[in-house]
Enzyme design. Structure first.
Site, PDB file in Angstrom:
ATOM      1  N   GLY A 151      39.783   5.882  16.656  1.00 34.26           N
ATOM      2  CA  GLY A 151      39.136   5.026  15.885  1.00 34.26           C
ATOM      3  C   GLY A 151      39.536   5.100  14.515  1.00 34.26           C
ATOM      4  O   GLY A 151      40.501   4.589  13.919  1.00 34.26           O
ATOM      5  N   ARG A 198      37.769  -2.402  16.368  1.00 35.86           N
ATOM      6  CA  ARG A 198      37.086  -2.563  17.773  1.00 35.86           C
ATOM      7  C   ARG A 198      36.355  -3.533  17.982  1.00 35.86           C
ATOM      8  O   ARG A 198      35.955  -4.662  18.467  1.00 35.86           O
ATOM      9  CB  ARG A 198      36.411  -1.450  17.997  1.00 35.86           C
ATOM     10  CG  ARG A 198      37.284  -0.698  18.011  1.00 35.86           C
ATOM     11  CD  ARG A 198      36.578   0.525  18.362  1.00 35.86           C
ATOM     12  NE  ARG A 198      37.382   1.855  18.765  1.00 35.86           N
ATOM     13  CZ  ARG A 198      36.851   2.958  18.945  1.00 35.86           C
ATOM     14  NH1 ARG A 198      35.490   3.818  18.397  1.00 35.86           N
ATOM     15  NH2 ARG A 198      37.857   4.169  19.517  1.00 35.86           N
ATOM     16  N   LYS A 201      38.258  16.232  16.135  1.00 36.07           N
ATOM     17  CA  LYS A 201      37.820  16.171  17.457  1.00 36.07           C
ATOM     18  C   LYS A 201      38.661  17.702  18.490  1.00 36.07           C
ATOM     19  O   LYS A 201      39.074  16.909  19.446  1.00 36.07           O
ATOM     20  CB  LYS A 201      37.744  15.006  18.544  1.00 36.07           C
ATOM     21  CG  LYS A 201      37.190  14.239  17.707  1.00 36.07           C
ATOM     22  CD  LYS A 201      36.561  12.856  18.742  1.00 36.07           C
ATOM     23  CE  LYS A 201      35.262  11.994  18.071  1.00 36.07           C
ATOM     24  NZ  LYS A 201      35.540  10.465  19.014  1.00 36.07           N
ATOM     25  N   GLY A 239      39.343   8.869  22.570  1.00 36.96           N
ATOM     26  CA  GLY A 239      39.738   9.744  22.979  1.00 36.96           C
ATOM     27  C   GLY A 239      39.677   9.341  25.424  1.00 36.96           C
ATOM     28  O   GLY A 239      40.631   9.643  26.337  1.00 36.96           O
TER      29      GLY A 239
HETATM   30  C1  3PG Z   1      35.611   6.967  20.502  1.00 39.89           C
HETATM   31  O1  3PG Z   1      35.274   6.974  18.958  1.00 39.89           O
HETATM   32  O2  3PG Z   1      36.107   7.294  20.778  1.00 39.89           O
HETATM   33  C2  3PG Z   1      34.590   6.508  21.435  1.00 39.89           C
HETATM   34  O3  3PG Z   1      34.431   5.102  20.490  1.00 39.89           O
HETATM   35  C3  3PG Z   1      33.694   7.129  22.040  1.00 39.89           C
HETATM   36  O4  3PG Z   1      32.288   8.082  20.619  1.00 39.89           O
HETATM   37  P1  3PG Z   1      32.472   9.613  21.353  1.00 39.89           P
HETATM   38  O5  3PG Z   1      33.215  10.436  21.421  1.00 39.89           O
HETATM   39  O6  3PG Z   1      31.044   9.634  20.839  1.00 39.89           O
HETATM   40  O7  3PG Z   1      31.884   9.041  22.919  1.00 39.89           O
END
Ligand code: 3PG
Length: 382
Positions: free
Chosen positions: A339, A34, A192, A362
């Protein structure tokens, strides 16, 4: 929409929101992807003789509290090494104003240490806006978040525009969505769970087959069998049932489990119907790998987000490795994002074998779902 490349930035204070949220282990960057993808934007701003302010979040710290674990300092050190000869400094306290010269870069400490960042607080947005003359939104991976440094700042800054990375990500993803060949196989993993459920339902509309792994799969498995100590979300069980009715979802049939969670944990392969109360699913098993690979082989388009298990632990890496390599060896047009997914791509050295790698997780999924993002809609109205 205004583009950074078209603006005169000379001697202007330019606040560039990047996504430098990279995986770290004890302060060591695991994947610099990134940051590397953000470098052309920084270099363009340098070429345009701007006074450059770089802002990003890192992880999800408790707002209002400094926590070394989430400091952007290691990222600043990496940038310093990549930008030899450039006057670049790191600043912890900046909300009351900063001194900056042309052709200088100031890297701000994690914006999520500031109270109100994730709730898009008006006062905080104003403070960010006061730091600069121009706001550049180039954090594609955070463009699905309505936060002060990604969204709210636009309401108070003199001028805002879109950055080169955000622009190119959107252009490429749009063309992929419009021209995808079937069968489309979507592979979703990672932890997540709650944040991906809404997206799963949208992806199911465009996808022919969806292969699940990681914590997300566990919630689906829990509809049929107990999952012991595994990561899963009981509140999403009913929603999972609705999605499962599409008959497009494939779940692991076996998994690698352990009674402990550590880098040295030993893996036992078990059917998902036999998980004991003290066991935790940490990867998919060999039968699942075989089944998933067969489906991947038939795909013409692959959308991939998230690992199949805890790939950071050697004994629970196999599922992610086999699936990643099978995507890499596929003749399908493959699109990967996220990521963790990028960390997997780096780990198995398959970077050149994926057709397109997005920096978003996301955001990547949300863009696929809505074909737009909140900040793009905001820019369109300005
Ligand atoms: C990710 O890793 O998807 C982005 O950096 C956003 O991070 P977050 O889901 O903590 O907002």
């Amino acid at each position: 929409m205004l583009h950074m490349k078209d603006l005169d930035l000379k001697n202007k204070r330019v606040f560039i929101r990047l996504d430098l949220n990279v995986p770290l282990n004890k302060g060591k960057i695991i994947s610099s992807e990134r940051i590397d993808r953000a470098l052309p934007t920084i270099k363009l701003a340098l070429k345009k003789n701007a006074k450059i302010i770089i802002a990003s979040h890192l992880g999800r710290p408790t707002e209002g509290q400094y926590d070394k674990k989430f400091s952007l300092f290691p990222i600043f050190i990496y940038l310093k090494k990549k930008l030899i000869g450039v006057n670049i400094t790191f600043i912890k306290k900046y909300l009351k104003g900063i001194d900056i010269d042309s052709h200088q870069i100031v890297v701000l400490e994690n914006v999520r240490f500031n109270l109100g960042e994730t709730t898009n607080n008006i006062d905080l947005s104003k403070k960010y806006a006061n730091l600069c003359d121009i706001f550049v939104m180039d954090a594609f991976a955070t463009a699905h978040r309505i936060e002060s440094s990604t969204y709210g700042i636009c309401d108070f800054v003199k001028q805002s525009c879109i950055g080169p990375l955000l622009y190119s990500e959107i252009k490429i993803l749009k063309s992929i969505l419009n021209k995808s060949k079937h069968p489309i196989v979507t592979i979703i993993g990672g932890a997540k769970i709650s944040t991906k459920f809404k997206l799963l339902s949208s992806l199911l509309k465009i996808t022919d087959t969806m292969l699940l792994g990681g914590g997300i799969a566990n919630t689906f498995i829990s509809m049929f069998h107990p999952v012991g100590k595994s990561l899963y979300e009981i509140n999403f069980k009913n929603k999972a049932k609705i999605l499962y009715k599409t008959k497009k979802i494939f779940l692991p049939i076996d998994s690698r489990v352990s009674t402990s969670y550590s880098i040295n944990s030993i893996a036992t392969i078990k059917s998902v119907s036999n998980i004991l109360p003290n066991e935790e699913i940490l990867d998919i098993g060999n039968e699942t790998i075989k089944k998933y690979k067969k489906i991947i082989k038939q795909a013409k388009t692959i959308l991939w987000n998230g690992p199949m298990g805890v790939f950071e632990f050697p004994n629970f890496r196999k599922g992610t490795e086999e699936i990643a390599k099978s995507i890499a060896n596929s003749t399908a047009f493959s699109v990967a994002g996220g990521g963790d997914t990028i960390a997997v791509i780096d780990l198995f050295n398959i970077y050149n074998k994926i057709s397109y790698i997005s920096t978003g997780g996301g955001a990547f999924l949300e863009f696929i779902e809505h074909k737009t993002l909140p900040i793009l809609e905001k820019f369109k109205k300005q």
